[in-house]
Design a protein around this motif. Structure first.
Motif, PDB file in Angstrom:
ATOM      1  N   HIS A 252      40.750  10.325  24.151  1.00 49.48           N
ATOM      2  CA  HIS A 252      40.424  10.226  25.575  1.00 49.48           C
ATOM      3  C   HIS A 252      41.651  10.524  26.441  1.00 49.48           C
ATOM      4  O   HIS A 252      41.528  11.120  27.521  1.00 49.48           O
ATOM      5  N   PHE A 253      42.829  10.099  25.985  1.00 46.89           N
ATOM      6  CA  PHE A 253      44.035  10.321  26.782  1.00 46.89           C
ATOM      7  C   PHE A 253      44.551  11.758  26.663  1.00 46.89           C
ATOM      8  O   PHE A 253      45.351  12.194  27.484  1.00 46.89           O
ATOM      9  N   THR A 254      44.080  12.500  25.665  1.00 46.20           N
ATOM     10  CA  THR A 254      44.527  13.872  25.442  1.00 46.20           C
ATOM     11  C   THR A 254      43.820  14.815  26.403  1.00 46.20           C
ATOM     12  O   THR A 254      42.634  14.647  26.717  1.00 46.20           O
ATOM     13  N   SER A 255      44.537  15.843  26.869  1.00 39.99           N
ATOM     14  CA  SER A 255      43.967  16.800  27.815  1.00 39.99           C
ATOM     15  C   SER A 255      42.888  17.654  27.147  1.00 39.99           C
ATOM     16  O   SER A 255      42.833  17.794  25.921  1.00 39.99           O
ATOM     17  N   PHE A 256      42.033  18.240  27.991  1.00 36.86           N
ATOM     18  CA  PHE A 256      40.925  19.051  27.481  1.00 36.86           C
ATOM     19  C   PHE A 256      41.453  20.261  26.694  1.00 36.86           C
ATOM     20  O   PHE A 256      40.941  20.576  25.612  1.00 36.86           O
ATOM     21  N   ARG A 257      42.481  20.939  27.204  1.00 35.32           N
ATOM     22  CA  ARG A 257      42.979  22.132  26.511  1.00 35.32           C
ATOM     23  C   ARG A 257      43.628  21.782  25.170  1.00 35.32           C
ATOM     24  O   ARG A 257      43.574  22.554  24.226  1.00 35.32           O
ATOM     25  N   HIS A 258      44.258  20.570  25.086  1.00 33.05           N
ATOM     26  CA  HIS A 258      44.825  20.146  23.808  1.00 33.05           C
ATOM     27  C   HIS A 258      43.711  19.855  22.796  1.00 33.05           C
ATOM     28  O   HIS A 258      43.821  20.202  21.612  1.00 33.05           O
ATOM     29  N   LEU A 259      42.629  19.233  23.243  1.00 38.54           N
ATOM     30  CA  LEU A 259      41.491  19.006  22.347  1.00 38.54           C
ATOM     31  C   LEU A 259      40.933  20.331  21.838  1.00 38.54           C
ATOM     32  O   LEU A 259      40.598  20.469  20.655  1.00 38.54           O
ATOM     33  N   TRP A 260      40.800  21.282  22.743  1.00 38.27           N
ATOM     34  CA  TRP A 260      40.268  22.597  22.338  1.00 38.27           C
ATOM     35  C   TRP A 260      41.194  23.259  21.327  1.00 38.27           C
ATOM     36  O   TRP A 260      40.738  23.881  20.358  1.00 38.27           O
TER      37      TRP A 260
ATOM     38  N   PRO B 114      53.888  23.803  24.858  1.00 38.54           N
ATOM     39  CA  PRO B 114      52.581  23.509  25.472  1.00 38.54           C
ATOM     40  C   PRO B 114      51.637  24.697  25.345  1.00 38.54           C
ATOM     41  O   PRO B 114      52.058  25.845  25.185  1.00 38.54           O
ATOM     42  N   TYR B 115      50.347  24.402  25.423  1.00 36.71           N
ATOM     43  CA  TYR B 115      49.317  25.432  25.357  1.00 36.71           C
ATOM     44  C   TYR B 115      48.800  25.679  26.771  1.00 36.71           C
ATOM     45  O   TYR B 115      48.197  24.801  27.391  1.00 36.71           O
ATOM     46  N   ARG B 116      49.073  26.878  27.302  1.00 39.39           N
ATOM     47  CA  ARG B 116      48.704  27.223  28.677  1.00 39.39           C
ATOM     48  C   ARG B 116      47.922  28.527  28.686  1.00 39.39           C
ATOM     49  O   ARG B 116      48.472  29.602  28.959  1.00 39.39           O
TER      50      ARG B 116
ATOM     51  N   SER C 175      53.169  33.745  31.067  1.00 41.75           N
ATOM     52  CA  SER C 175      54.062  32.830  30.360  1.00 41.75           C
ATOM     53  C   SER C 175      54.545  33.464  29.061  1.00 41.75           C
ATOM     54  O   SER C 175      53.786  34.139  28.361  1.00 41.75           O
ATOM     55  N   PRO C 176      55.826  33.267  28.710  1.00 42.95           N
ATOM     56  CA  PRO C 176      56.325  33.786  27.433  1.00 42.95           C
ATOM     57  C   PRO C 176      55.806  33.013  26.222  1.00 42.95           C
ATOM     58  O   PRO C 176      56.041  33.408  25.087  1.00 42.95           O
ATOM     59  N   LEU C 177      55.101  31.898  26.452  1.00 41.31           N
ATOM     60  CA  LEU C 177      54.584  31.113  25.341  1.00 41.31           C
ATOM     61  C   LEU C 177      53.462  31.865  24.639  1.00 41.31           C
ATOM     62  O   LEU C 177      52.726  32.637  25.270  1.00 41.31           O
ATOM     63  N   PRO C 178      53.273  31.644  23.342  1.00 43.97           N
ATOM     64  CA  PRO C 178      52.228  32.369  22.616  1.00 43.97           C
ATOM     65  C   PRO C 178      50.829  31.921  23.026  1.00 43.97           C
ATOM     66  O   PRO C 178      50.630  30.809  23.523  1.00 43.97           O
ATOM     67  N   ASP C 179      49.855  32.791  22.785  1.00 48.57           N
ATOM     68  CA  ASP C 179      48.472  32.466  23.132  1.00 48.57           C
ATOM     69  C   ASP C 179      47.935  31.321  22.281  1.00 48.57           C
ATOM     70  O   ASP C 179      47.211  30.460  22.776  1.00 48.57           O
TER      71      ASP C 179
END
Length: 733
Positions: A9-17, A90-92, A98-102
């Motif tokens: 519940h405390f985890t963000s939606f995108r982290h759950l996905w 982070p997953y964005r 962003s230079p972060l990976p998909d």
């Protein structure tokens, strides 16, 4: 501790996905809300079968991270946990710039990131508004992991009676010796003049007693135990710097030969150095005095009864309770959150690796001092350590393997002779080696007798007849590559070399010209050249030892098969000049060469090349048929232009009359010198057409023109320097 449902519940939606994507979970409906993802992941991550499969596939480093979380009674600070176990990206998905990976879960860069996207590590609610981010395990996962590690981790055998040391201490001494030995064997350039490079870390890791899992290693700082070994080597004074490379220091020999108990005492006395501690970024490196905390923690443990265990909360309370004359940083209220993490890093890292503490981690982290560490802190004599035992040797036709004495015991590394270990690793790079490794050792300055002596000492007995025959057979196997020295004559001034080559007594003893000051001397002609230089009283300096027997040693007797081999070599290469009526099979030459000594075959090859070079020179016009030159030649102008080109060190274009063919040729040459032989003057130059040194008669040079400005002769080395080896002949005039 929060439950798994609370964590989801405390985890963000995108982290759950992202967690669902990492496990290839499909939602029961299209575009599901967060609650659907929570129910799906809760069903998956609460299944013991799924958890056992996930944990069993984790690397050692990832399991160590879970152990560290289990040892803490509360959530871990995110910055402290990531500093030890790697960053979490982070997953964005919405930020395309962003230079972060998909999809960071596909190729995690750290142990922490892998656990994060597997759903084994969750964000914890802050303990107060504005508090620092924290990481936690779900309560169900904590219970499962405690049972799993208790069941899967075999109990370590107790130390033998009378031996009061932790096994990890002797593993550290063994691995420290391996590290220094490999630095002796390899030339290792430090990264940023501080850290060991990644390929070398992987090499050391393969030879250690406790190899770590290093799948995504990007820096020495991400290999904590290897990093600590590097720190110990520096603080003990076992390393020095030679030509900007870390190499063993002279103090290493004394340390390896010392009594084992004395060696341990030296290690424990010198390992705490504040400046080096900060430079190597060890736990609490940013604190005002990190080593003072370590010393105080050890004193607190020494005051406890020897049989009692201490937990981190108990130690923190005892540290806070002590009264100091001066304020200490770890008693400040701002350090309340950081101190448990620092203590856990110390106990699971340096103090455990040094064998100063015993650990229990079944349910929570518990610590107590070893008997040897307690004696050291009380300034009492350290318990004795068994005398070194010889290695056990196993041998076949492919490998020699040296096994540790008592390799099945908990303290197998305690009885290793570190001096022998260093000698073997520094020579062969491993305790297992084969014919190729032996050939590399013998290619250096090590002799076969020295290798046999090393093996005899390592196993505590002479090699038996079978073992000796295998090693001697490996040594007698011809190497696939042979390197020969090149003997070079160097003149301090090009004019001196010109004067030398014009002497009829010396000219046949000189080989090809390398530049205006260097001429190759065939090895078989070297004694004759030295003898003639002495008879002509020409001053020279010889930097290689003379062949025994004086000047006549160059006239070695050649067997009849040697003359056949020489004739065959020359005949085989005559196809350069004309079509041959028949071909000489290479197998015939190989059969003759098999019966010749290697040095004789090498000399015959050099002699064949010299004969072919003279033949090529004859065909190119050096001593061709005496046909008259029908073209007018201005000798004075030609000589003046060539003299200027030699002085200016630039190429020229020649129009040359090839007498034996009766035609004009155009050559671009790098002029070396002019030689007068009898009444005829010759130009010695490098011909770009033939790509070799050639000699041209001046009375057959029709025209001389400067070449392109970029076509300049390569500058010879400055006076006093040479491109040759230390064994070259240097003749200063």
């Amino acid at each position: 501790m929060p439950t798994l449902l609370d964590c989801l519940h405390f985890t963000s939606f995108r982290h759950l996905w992202a967690i669902a994507q990492a496990h290839f979970l499909l939602p029961p409906q299209r575009h599901p809300p967060k609650q659907v993802w929570i129910e799906t992941l809760h069903a998956f991550l609460s299944d013991p079968a799924n958890l056992e499969r996930l944990v069993s596939q984790l690397s050692n480093a990832e399991q160590d991270a879970l152990h560290a979380l289990l040892a803490l009674p509360h959530p871990a600070l995110e910055h402290a946990f990531c500093a030890r176990h790697g960053a979490i990206r982070p997953y964005r998905p919405w930020d395309r710039s962003s230079p972060l990976p998909d999809r960071p879960w596909r190729f995690p860069v750290s142990s922490a990131e892998h656990l994060w996207y597997l759903g084994l590590l969750f964000p914890a609610p802050p303990d107060r508004p504005g508090g620092q981010p924290r990481l936690t395990l779900a309560a169900e996962h904590r219970t499962f992991l405690a049972d799993y590690f208790t069941k899967m981790t075999p109990a370590r055998p107790a130390a033998p009676a009378g031996l009061a040391y932790a096994p990890s201490l002797f593993d550290t001494l063994y691995d420290l010796t391996v590290l220094v030995a490999l630095l002796h064997q390899h030339d290792v350039a430090l990264v940023h003049q501080r850290w060991l490079p990644l390929p070398f870390l992987h090499l050391v890791n393969q030879q250690t007693r406790q190899p770590a899992s290093l799948p995504a290693l990007r820096s020495e700082l991400q290999a904590p135990r290897l990093h600590f070994l590097h720190y110990l080597a520096q603080t003990l004074g076992l390393l020095t710097t030679a030509a900007d490379l870390p190499k063993p220091a002279p103090a290493l020999a004394l340390w390896l030969q010392a009594d084992p108990a004395v060696r341990v005492q030296q290690l424990w006395r010198s390992w705490l150095q504040p400046d080096s501690w900060r430079a190597f970024r060890l736990p609490a490196a940013t604190a005002p005095d990190p080593t003072a905390l370590v010393q105080h923690v050890l004193r607190v443990l020494a005051l406890a009864p020897a049989a009692e265990w201490r937990t981190i909360p108990q130690l923190r309370r005892e540290l806070k309770r002590f009264i100091h004359p001066q304020p200490v940083w770890w008693q400040a209220p701002t350090e309340d959150e950081n101190l448990p993490h620092i203590l856990a890093d110390l106990f699971l890292g340096p103090l455990a690796w040094l064998g100063m503490v015993h650990l229990q981690t079944e349910t929570r982290l518990q610590i107590r001092l070893t008997a040897a560490a307690r004696a050291f802190l009380d300034d009492a004599p350290l318990p004795s350590i068994p005398a070194p035992q010889p290695f056990a040797l196993s041998l076949d036709q492919e490998r020699i393997t040296l096994r540790l004495p008592n390799s099945d015991a908990a303290l197998g590394a305690a009885s290793v002779d570190l001096a022998r270990l260093f000698a073997i690793i520094s020579q062969f790079g491993s305790l297992s080696f084969g014919p190729d490794d032996l050939a590399l050792v013998l290619a250096g300055d090590t002799t076969l007798d020295a290798v046999l002596h090393l093996l005899d000492g390592a196993i505590g007995r002479p090699l038996d007849a079978g073992e000796y025959a295998v090693v001697a057979g490996w040594a007698a196997t011809p190497a696939p590559i042979t390197i020969h020295r090149l003997t070079v004559l160097e003149a301090a001034d090009p004019a001196h070399l010109t004067a030398l080559t014009t002497r009829r007594a010396l000219r046949p003893l000189l080989g090809r010209t390398l530049n205006r000051r260097l001429v190759v001397v065939p090895d078989r002609l070297l004694p004759r050249l030295v003898g003639r230089l002495r008879r002509l009283r020409i001053p020279h300096r010889l930097t290689i030892p003379e062949t025994r027997g004086g000047a006549r040693a160059g006239k070695a007797k050649i067997a009849d098969s040697g003359y056949l081999y020489l004739a065959g070599l020359v005949f085989q290469q005559l196809s350069r000049f004309t079509d041959l009526p028949m071909r000489l099979p290479a197998a015939v030459l190989d059969q003759i060469a098999a019966n010749l000594p290697p040095e004789t075959a090498s000399d015959l090859h050099a002699l064949a090349e010299e004969l072919l070079a003279r033949l090529q020179t004859a065909f190119d016009g050096y001593s061709g048929p005496p046909l008259d030159n029908p073209h007018p030649v201005n000798l004075a102008d030609t000589q003046a232009r060539l003299t200027a080109a030699i002085a200016g060190e630039h190429s020229v274009e020649l129009t040359y009359w090839t007498a034996w063919r009766g035609e004009l040729t155009h050559r671009r040459v790098d002029p070396y010198r002019l030689e007068t032989r009898g009444a005829v003057t010759y130009l010695v130059a490098y011909c770009h057409l033939r790509r070799a040194e050639r000699v041209f008669r001046l009375d057959r040079i029709i025209a001389v023109a400067d070449s392109e400005p970029s076509a300049t002769i390569v500058q010879p080395p400055p006076t006093g320097a040479t491109t040759a080896n230390d064994d070259d002949l240097i003749v200063p005039f």
